[in-house]
Motif scaffolding. Structure first.
Motif, PDB file in Angstrom:
ATOM      1  N   UNK A   1       0.840  -1.210   0.000  1.00 31.17           N
ATOM      2  CA  UNK A   1       0.000   0.000   0.000  1.00 31.17           C
ATOM      3  C   UNK A   1       0.876   1.262   0.000  1.00 31.17           C
ATOM      4  N   UNK A   2       0.376   2.308  -0.628  1.00 31.07           N
ATOM      5  CA  UNK A   2       1.101   3.579  -0.624  1.00 31.07           C
ATOM      6  C   UNK A   2       1.152   4.141   0.791  1.00 31.07           C
ATOM      7  N   UNK A   3       2.324   4.625   1.170  1.00 32.91           N
ATOM      8  CA  UNK A   3       2.491   5.246   2.482  1.00 32.91           C
ATOM      9  C   UNK A   3       3.105   6.625   2.318  1.00 32.91           C
ATOM     10  N   UNK A   4       2.882   7.458   3.319  1.00 29.88           N
ATOM     11  CA  UNK A   4       3.509   8.773   3.388  1.00 29.88           C
ATOM     12  C   UNK A   4       4.431   8.761   4.593  1.00 29.88           C
ATOM     13  N   UNK A   5       5.675   9.154   4.381  1.00 30.75           N
ATOM     14  CA  UNK A   5       6.624   9.214   5.490  1.00 30.75           C
ATOM     15  C   UNK A   5       7.092  10.652   5.666  1.00 30.75           C
ATOM     16  N   UNK A   6       7.313  11.015   6.915  1.00 32.41           N
ATOM     17  CA  UNK A   6       7.772  12.363   7.227  1.00 32.41           C
ATOM     18  C   UNK A   6       8.893  12.238   8.257  1.00 32.41           C
ATOM     19  N   UNK A   7      10.047  12.828   7.943  1.00 27.14           N
ATOM     20  CA  UNK A   7      11.166  12.805   8.875  1.00 27.14           C
ATOM     21  C   UNK A   7      10.948  13.876   9.930  1.00 27.14           C
ATOM     22  N   UNK A   8      10.980  13.463  11.196  1.00 28.61           N
ATOM     23  CA  UNK A   8      10.863  14.406  12.309  1.00 28.61           C
ATOM     24  C   UNK A   8      12.259  14.909  12.677  1.00 28.61           C
ATOM     25  N   UNK A   9      13.201  13.999  12.748  1.00 25.24           N
ATOM     26  CA  UNK A   9      14.608  14.296  12.987  1.00 25.24           C
ATOM     27  C   UNK A   9      15.385  13.066  12.543  1.00 25.24           C
ATOM     28  N   UNK A  10      16.711  13.097  12.573  1.00 27.13           N
ATOM     29  CA  UNK A  10      17.496  11.942  12.147  1.00 27.13           C
ATOM     30  C   UNK A  10      17.038  10.687  12.885  1.00 27.13           C
ATOM     31  N   UNK A  11      16.617   9.687  12.121  1.00 23.08           N
ATOM     32  CA  UNK A  11      16.214   8.414  12.700  1.00 23.08           C
ATOM     33  C   UNK A  11      14.806   8.361  13.261  1.00 23.08           C
ATOM     34  N   UNK A  12      14.019   9.432  13.114  1.00 30.55           N
ATOM     35  CA  UNK A  12      12.642   9.428  13.623  1.00 30.55           C
ATOM     36  C   UNK A  12      11.703   9.796  12.466  1.00 30.55           C
ATOM     37  N   UNK A  13      10.794   8.870  12.148  1.00 28.33           N
ATOM     38  CA  UNK A  13       9.880   9.042  11.030  1.00 28.33           C
ATOM     39  C   UNK A  13       8.443   8.809  11.490  1.00 28.33           C
ATOM     40  N   UNK A  14       7.519   9.562  10.918  1.00 30.45           N
ATOM     41  CA  UNK A  14       6.090   9.320  11.092  1.00 30.45           C
ATOM     42  C   UNK A  14       5.606   8.729   9.769  1.00 30.45           C
ATOM     43  N   UNK A  15       4.878   7.622   9.843  1.00 28.26           N
ATOM     44  CA  UNK A  15       4.426   6.900   8.656  1.00 28.26           C
ATOM     45  C   UNK A  15       2.910   6.764   8.716  1.00 28.26           C
ATOM     46  N   UNK A  16       2.241   7.106   7.626  1.00 27.86           N
ATOM     47  CA  UNK A  16       0.795   6.910   7.525  1.00 27.86           C
ATOM     48  C   UNK A  16       0.483   6.247   6.191  1.00 27.86           C
ATOM     49  N   UNK A  17      -0.602   5.512   6.162  1.00 30.55           N
ATOM     50  CA  UNK A  17      -1.048   4.922   4.914  1.00 30.55           C
ATOM     51  C   UNK A  17      -1.726   6.010   4.093  1.00 30.55           C
ATOM     52  N   UNK A  18      -1.430   6.032   2.806  1.00 26.31           N
ATOM     53  CA  UNK A  18      -2.050   7.014   1.909  1.00 26.31           C
ATOM     54  C   UNK A  18      -3.394   6.535   1.397  1.00 26.31           C
ATOM     55  N   UNK A  19      -3.749   5.314   1.734  1.00 31.89           N
ATOM     56  CA  UNK A  19      -5.011   4.729   1.290  1.00 31.89           C
ATOM     57  C   UNK A  19      -5.571   3.885   2.430  1.00 31.89           C
ATOM     58  N   UNK A  20      -6.870   3.601   2.376  1.00 35.29           N
ATOM     59  CA  UNK A  20      -7.472   2.727   3.379  1.00 35.29           C
ATOM     60  C   UNK A  20      -6.862   1.336   3.254  1.00 35.29           C
ATOM     61  N   UNK A  21      -6.458   0.772   4.391  1.00 38.64           N
ATOM     62  CA  UNK A  21      -5.916  -0.580   4.394  1.00 38.64           C
ATOM     63  C   UNK A  21      -7.057  -1.584   4.490  1.00 38.64           C
ATOM     64  N   UNK A  22      -6.949  -2.648   3.717  1.00 41.21           N
ATOM     65  CA  UNK A  22      -7.929  -3.728   3.784  1.00 41.21           C
ATOM     66  C   UNK A  22      -7.682  -4.514   5.069  1.00 41.21           C
ATOM     67  N   UNK A  23      -8.725  -5.119   5.627  1.00 39.89           N
ATOM     68  CA  UNK A  23      -8.490  -5.993   6.785  1.00 39.89           C
ATOM     69  C   UNK A  23      -7.480  -7.071   6.397  1.00 39.89           C
ATOM     70  N   UNK A  24      -6.567  -7.372   7.307  1.00 40.31           N
ATOM     71  CA  UNK A  24      -5.553  -8.380   7.016  1.00 40.31           C
ATOM     72  C   UNK A  24      -4.319  -8.172   7.859  1.00 40.31           C
ATOM     73  N   UNK A  25      -3.265  -8.864   7.474  1.00 39.59           N
ATOM     74  CA  UNK A  25      -1.998  -8.845   8.194  1.00 39.59           C
ATOM     75  C   UNK A  25      -0.947  -8.101   7.373  1.00 39.59           C
ATOM     76  N   UNK A  26      -0.165  -7.267   8.066  1.00 38.58           N
ATOM     77  CA  UNK A  26       0.807  -6.391   7.413  1.00 38.58           C
ATOM     78  C   UNK A  26       2.134  -6.390   8.175  1.00 38.58           C
ATOM     79  N   UNK A  27       3.147  -5.831   7.507  1.00 37.25           N
ATOM     80  CA  UNK A  27       4.440  -5.628   8.133  1.00 37.25           C
ATOM     81  C   UNK A  27       5.005  -4.296   7.644  1.00 37.25           C
ATOM     82  N   UNK A  28       5.605  -3.556   8.557  1.00 38.37           N
ATOM     83  CA  UNK A  28       6.311  -2.320   8.230  1.00 38.37           C
ATOM     84  C   UNK A  28       7.795  -2.647   8.323  1.00 38.37           C
TER      85      UNK A  28
END
Length: 186
Positions: A143-170
């Motif tokens: 799935x498409x994700x959006x990542x934003x760097x907060x500082x070196x080594x710290x990221x905020x990640x969100x899905x750019x689309x609704x995730x279907x029910x199921x199992x995932x890994x980041x």
């Protein structure tokens, strides 16, 4: 351009975009992968492949069948089950990893497992026949994700689309050998 004491000129570089200030709730987190629950940040557990290999190798020359590289992961479900179709994650690593190849925000990927009765599988090859066979994760598994760097080594990640029910890994690994698993329960 600014003059120097020796009469030479030097270029003045404009300020680069500065990282966002690290919110106190993120500063207090130890290194790891987290998701934002209504009660605050909750840690995801690491997972690594438990096995796997090629399937359909003997049938490589049968039209319509291609070999498939499939990694297996223990357990039919992740210990962390999330309600909501667009969860928010925080990845916090040592700042020293910020310059390691393959560990930047652009290397983060979310992948969807195939859920089986007692394990999960991740197919890391695709193609319609032996001539279009290629390694890597198919678009329908990432799935498409959006990542934003907060500082070196710290990221905020969100899905750019609704995730279907199921199992995932980041994960940072493009082929998905290990990462941090979660389920979407809806």
């Amino acid at each position: 351009v600014a003059p120097t004491s020796g009469g030479k000129t030097t270029s003045v570089v404009q300020d680069a975009p500065r990282p966002m200030p690290v919110p106190a709730e993120v500063q207090s987190l130890s290194e790891g992968f987290y998701y934002k629950s209504p009660q605050g940040w909750k840690r995801l557990e690491p997972i690594s492949m438990a096995g796997g290999g090629l399937k359909h190798v003997g049938k490589m020359f049968v039209p319509g069948l291609t070999p498939q590289m499939v990694w297996t992961f223990r357990g039919a479900e992740a210990p962390v089950q999330i309600e909501g179709k667009r969860p928010t994650f925080c990845v916090k690593e040592s700042p020293s990893l910020a310059s390691v190849a393959g560990r930047s925000e652009r290397d983060l990927v979310m992948v969807r497992f195939d859920k089986k009765k007692d394990h999960r599988e991740l197919q890391t090859t695709n193609g319609g026949n032996m001539f279009t066979f290629k390694a890597g994760l198919s678009k329908d598994r990432t799935p498409d994700i959006t990542t934003k760097t907060i500082t070196d080594g710290v990221f905020i990640v969100t899905s750019s689309e609704d995730l279907k029910p199921g199992e995932y890994m980041l994960t940072f690994a493009a082929l998905g050998y290990s990462g941090y698993d979660f389920g979407i329960s809806q």
